[in-house]
Design a protein around this motif. Structure first.
Motif, short mmCIF file in Angstrom:
data_model
loop_
_atom_site.label_atom_id
_atom_site.label_comp_id
_atom_site.label_asym_id
_atom_site.label_seq_id
_atom_site.Cartn_x
_atom_site.Cartn_y
_atom_site.Cartn_z
N VAL A 1 0.85 -1.20 0.00
CA VAL A 1 0.00 0.00 0.00
C VAL A 1 0.89 1.25 0.00
CG1 VAL A 1 -1.65 1.35 1.37
CG2 VAL A 1 -2.02 -1.10 1.02
N ALA A 2 1.93 1.24 0.84
CA ALA A 2 2.84 2.39 0.92
C ALA A 2 3.55 2.64 -0.41
CB ALA A 2 3.88 2.17 2.03
N ARG A 3 4.00 1.58 -1.06
CA ARG A 3 4.66 1.73 -2.36
C ARG A 3 3.74 2.38 -3.38
NH1 ARG A 3 7.82 -3.66 -4.24
NH2 ARG A 3 6.54 -3.23 -6.02
N THR A 4 2.50 1.92 -3.40
CA THR A 4 1.54 2.47 -4.36
C THR A 4 1.23 3.93 -4.04
OG1 THR A 4 0.63 0.25 -4.65
CG2 THR A 4 -0.72 2.10 -5.41
N GLN A 5 1.03 4.23 -2.77
CA GLN A 5 0.75 5.62 -2.38
C GLN A 5 1.92 6.54 -2.73
OE1 GLN A 5 -0.12 4.64 1.71
NE2 GLN A 5 -2.32 4.98 1.41
N SER A 6 3.14 6.06 -2.57
CA SER A 6 4.30 6.90 -2.92
C SER A 6 4.35 7.16 -4.41
CB SER A 6 5.60 6.28 -2.43
OG SER A 6 5.95 5.14 -3.17
N CYS A 7 3.97 6.18 -5.20
CA CYS A 7 3.94 6.38 -6.66
C CYS A 7 2.87 7.39 -7.06
CB CYS A 7 3.71 5.06 -7.37
SG CYS A 7 5.13 3.95 -7.34
N MET A 8 1.86 7.54 -6.22
CA MET A 8 0.80 8.50 -6.49
C MET A 8 1.12 9.88 -5.90
SD MET A 8 -2.37 5.93 -5.64
CE MET A 8 -3.70 7.04 -6.10
N GLY A 9 2.26 9.99 -5.21
CA GLY A 9 2.66 11.26 -4.62
C GLY A 9 2.08 11.51 -3.24
N ASP A 10 1.41 10.52 -2.66
CA ASP A 10 0.83 10.66 -1.32
C ASP A 10 1.83 10.14 -0.30
OD1 ASP A 10 -0.71 10.82 0.94
OD2 ASP A 10 -2.30 9.49 0.22
N PHE A 11 2.88 10.95 -0.07
CA PHE A 11 3.97 10.53 0.79
C PHE A 11 3.57 10.44 2.26
CE2 PHE A 11 6.14 12.43 -2.91
CZ PHE A 11 6.75 11.28 -3.38
N ARG A 12 2.66 11.28 2.69
CA ARG A 12 2.22 11.24 4.08
C ARG A 12 1.56 9.90 4.40
NH1 ARG A 12 -0.51 16.38 6.46
NH2 ARG A 12 1.61 16.98 5.97
N SER A 13 0.65 9.46 3.56
CA SER A 13 0.00 8.16 3.77
C SER A 13 0.99 7.01 3.60
CB SER A 13 -1.17 7.97 2.79
OG SER A 13 -2.17 8.94 3.01
N ALA A 14 1.87 7.16 2.63
CA ALA A 14 2.89 6.12 2.40
C ALA A 14 3.77 5.97 3.64
CB ALA A 14 3.73 6.45 1.17
N LEU A 15 4.18 7.09 4.23
CA LEU A 15 4.99 7.04 5.44
C LEU A 15 4.24 6.36 6.58
CD1 LEU A 15 6.77 10.51 5.46
CD2 LEU A 15 7.88 8.29 5.76
N THR A 16 2.98 6.68 6.74
CA THR A 16 2.17 6.07 7.80
C THR A 16 2.13 4.55 7.63
OG1 THR A 16 0.80 8.05 8.00
CG2 THR A 16 -0.14 5.98 8.83
N ASN A 17 1.89 4.09 6.41
CA ASN A 17 1.80 2.65 6.17
C ASN A 17 3.16 1.96 6.27
OD1 ASN A 17 -1.04 1.98 5.70
ND2 ASN A 17 -0.86 3.51 4.09
N GLU A 18 4.21 2.62 5.79
CA GLU A 18 5.53 2.00 5.90
C GLU A 18 6.00 1.95 7.35
OE1 GLU A 18 8.48 -0.31 4.60
OE2 GLU A 18 6.88 0.42 3.30
#
Length: 190
Positions: A42-59
């Motif tokens: 989920v974090a990888r996909t969010q980072s590819c979408m530019g949603d780094f805040r959510s990606a950080l939370t999931n990672e």
């Protein structure tokens, strides 16, 4: 979800991966390694979408599970830590550019998000992890050495013959060569 991610269909991929995360949480528990893999995807996909805040939370969830279950020195914990550093750097760069734009220091606008699509080998590796397939590189010489050691131990009575009898109708382990590489064998885990 993973295949959709690989072909750049991030919105649809994220929906599938988030659903998989919910199911893994429900059936495997919040501290399961399967849940950690789901959070990471989920974090990888969010980072590819530019949603780094959510990606950080999931990672961070991934890292916490790996650290708790595997310890600080495990390869997966270290990989997740590196991913957190990378996501943090990306988020800081994006925020600085947004601040500059907002304060009128630049008129160029936001640059496109640098998306590094996953390689086909990393997609296949992840599919194998998800499906419980482990590839171990082992040479023919290693197999021969194992057979010799097994026979020696069996002769010396170190091994209990009935437990590891290979003549039995059920083999102990099934190892098959991987096509195109005589040094690579696939072992299916159940």
């Amino acid at each position: 979800g993973l295949i959709l991610h690989a072909v750049g269909e991030y919105d649809i991929s994220l929906r599938f991966l988030e659903k998989a995360l919910q199911l893994n949480l429900k059936y495997h528990g919040a501290k399961s390694l399967k849940v950690a893999v789901s959070y990471h995807l989920v974090a990888r996909t969010q980072s590819c979408m530019g949603d780094f805040r959510s990606a950080l939370t999931n990672e961070k969830e991934t890292f916490t599970i790996y650290k708790t279950q595997l310890g600080d020195e495990h390869e997966k914990t270290k990989e997740s830590g590196e991913c957190l550093k990378h996501l943090t750097q990306q988020a800081v760069v994006l925020q600085k550019k947004m601040n500059d734009l907002y304060q009128g220091k630049t008129k160029a606008g936001l640059p496109p998000i640098q998306i590094q699509p996953p390689s086909m080998s990393s997609v296949l590796d992840m599919l194998n992890i998800i499906n419980g397939i482990l590839f171990v590189q082992i040479s023919q010489q290693d197999i021969e050495n194992f057979k010799k050691e097994y026979e020696l131990r069996q002769k010396d009575g170190v091994l209990k013959k009935p437990e590891l009898e290979l003549e039995d109708s059920k083999p102990v382990e099934k190892s098959t060569p991987v096509a195109g590489d005589s040094n690579m064998h696939a072992i299916e885990l159940s």
